[in-house]
Design a protein around this motif. Sequence first.
Motif, PDB file in Angstrom:
ATOM      1  N   SER A 292       1.052  -1.322   0.374  1.00 35.51           N
ATOM      2  CA  SER A 292      -0.067  -0.024   0.108  1.00 35.51           C
ATOM      3  C   SER A 292       1.272   1.241  -0.341  1.00 35.51           C
ATOM      4  N   GLY A 293       0.545   2.286  -0.210  1.00 35.57           N
ATOM      5  CA  GLY A 293       0.664   3.443  -0.341  1.00 35.57           C
ATOM      6  C   GLY A 293       1.577   4.277   0.521  1.00 35.57           C
ATOM      7  N   ALA A 294       0.184   3.936   1.615  1.00 31.24           N
ATOM      8  CA  ALA A 294       1.498   4.305   3.214  1.00 31.24           C
ATOM      9  C   ALA A 294       2.182   3.209   4.058  1.00 31.24           C
TER      10      ALA A 294
ATOM     11  N   THR B   9      -0.944   4.633   8.642  1.00 30.65           N
ATOM     12  CA  THR B   9      -0.510   4.447   9.922  1.00 30.65           C
ATOM     13  C   THR B   9      -0.158   5.376  10.472  1.00 30.65           C
ATOM     14  N   ASN B  10       0.322   4.213  11.848  1.00 32.64           N
ATOM     15  CA  ASN B  10       0.593   5.428  13.182  1.00 32.64           C
ATOM     16  C   ASN B  10       1.229   6.840  12.053  1.00 32.64           C
ATOM     17  N   LEU B  11       2.875   6.177  11.916  1.00 31.71           N
ATOM     18  CA  LEU B  11       3.787   7.212  11.466  1.00 31.71           C
ATOM     19  C   LEU B  11       2.988   8.320   9.935  1.00 31.71           C
TER      20      LEU B  11
ATOM     21  N   PRO C 175     -11.159  12.780   8.189  1.00 26.02           N
ATOM     22  CA  PRO C 175     -11.183  11.412   9.787  1.00 26.02           C
ATOM     23  C   PRO C 175     -10.008  10.908  10.198  1.00 26.02           C
ATOM     24  N   TYR C 176      -8.715  11.070   9.528  1.00 28.10           N
ATOM     25  CA  TYR C 176      -7.202  10.285   9.728  1.00 28.10           C
ATOM     26  C   TYR C 176      -6.585  10.729  10.661  1.00 28.10           C
ATOM     27  N   LYS C 177      -6.950  11.402  11.694  1.00 26.61           N
ATOM     28  CA  LYS C 177      -6.027  11.379  13.230  1.00 26.61           C
ATOM     29  C   LYS C 177      -6.994  11.277  14.288  1.00 26.61           C
TER      30      LYS C 177
ATOM     31  N   PHE D 210       1.208  10.581  17.763  1.00 22.37           N
ATOM     32  CA  PHE D 210       2.082   9.227  16.858  1.00 22.37           C
ATOM     33  C   PHE D 210       3.046   9.197  16.755  1.00 22.37           C
ATOM     34  N   ALA D 211       3.427   9.095  15.859  1.00 22.63           N
ATOM     35  CA  ALA D 211       5.227   9.025  16.158  1.00 22.63           C
ATOM     36  C   ALA D 211       5.691  10.801  15.943  1.00 22.63           C
ATOM     37  N   PRO D 212       6.768  10.676  16.493  1.00 24.50           N
ATOM     38  CA  PRO D 212       7.277  11.719  17.117  1.00 24.50           C
ATOM     39  C   PRO D 212       8.749  11.842  15.739  1.00 24.50           C
ATOM     40  N   GLU D 213       9.186  13.326  16.047  1.00 27.19           N
ATOM     41  CA  GLU D 213      10.291  13.743  14.771  1.00 27.19           C
ATOM     42  C   GLU D 213       9.785  14.253  13.573  1.00 27.19           C
TER      43      GLU D 213
END
Length: 449
Positions: free
Chosen positions: A125-127, A157-159, A169-171, A177-180
Amino acid sequence: MTEIPQERRVVTAIPGPKSQELQARRVASVAGGVGSVLPVFTARAGGGVIEDVDGNRLIDFGSGIAVTSVGASAEAVVRRASAQLADFTHTCFMVTPYEGYVEVCEALAELTPGDHAKKSALFNSGAEAVENAVKIARSYTKRQAVVVFDHGYHGRTNLTMALTAKNMPYKQGFGPFAPEVYRVPVAYGYRWPTGPENCGPEAAAQAIDQMTKQIGAENIAAIIIEPVLGEGGFIEPAKGFLPAIVEFANANGIVFVADEIQSGFCRTGQWFACEDEGIVPDLITTAKGIAGGLPLAAVTGRAEIMDSVHGGGLGGTYGGNPVACAGALGAIETMRELDLNGKAKRIEEVMKGRLAAMREKYADKVGCSIGDIRGRGAMIAIELVKDPATKEPNPEAAGALAKACHAEGLLVLTCGTYGNVLRFLPPLVIGEELLNEGLDILENAFAGI
């Protein structure tokens, strides 16, 4: 393979009774968080038409979100995938490899921008592709920070939720969520305060200033951007913006990643949208249109970057599935044989001409105007505003227009950070008569709202 007549036909209400029955079953068994643009259940599809279980034939201006660019039942895709199905469905490339995976990687090395040595890794998938691009960039640079842009979309995905700009609606409700991950301005010409003519250099200067001061160039592993922003509203970064960002990346040892998941594979009238300003990315992520509707994605990039990851560090059980690889080779065959880049350019010519006429015709429509027409190839959008002077977004009009089109048998999609953009992604193989009929329906919908 049965050919589907390339003509619109509406014989029931949309959705019809059989679709409504299936929808009731869906509500009882499918998680409510999985949405659908239009609950008509597909029986078959091909060319520029989707036929539902009630016998309605809809004109397709969505292509499964830029996936079925070669049509939803392209002969070469069906032929190659069927032959592969008869041989074997799966072995896992990480267990016992097969030629199809290698052939797809060879094709990607040939088709993607730049004449440097390239290698690829295949995913589902793209993600997944974007997430692996980040892994590769971090491995290569030994840095952690990742820079993305306002209005960008990169996955669920999380990242990739962290990389994506739009909350709902995505988040919503899914953090932390992932840092940095750091977000900087993008060159959104239509909404740039000093006008589109100043947007490219000013936005680039702002973005580079933020990266330098807030993150430190020496800490940035990757800069990731869609050369035409998809879910954010089909925003084409103003001219000069992308080259300036690439120059900054190159000067500071940062991996520049072009997310071509929605814009790639002839969608914009070029194999990849970043070719428009001569951009040669270090890594390029692809999915959607790559395999004619079968799940496949890729990260392609400079060989030395791709090879920086230790053995076994990339992969996945289904990544580069043999049937999907066969579909990709069939899709690429179709794109070449039918000159789908040329077809995309013709779609742009027809659509932009008709949409410009609609903007002029309905310029005085109270509360609903076409503020902007943008995009390239068969990736075209209109941004709807309440008043051209204030540019106040009009998501209600976008929703009303989509609903009116759906009722008449034209499938269209909305998008945009403000929900006020209608996006058009017809299959590149759509007939011109069908394309114009779809635009007639859209024009009638404008007259009716």
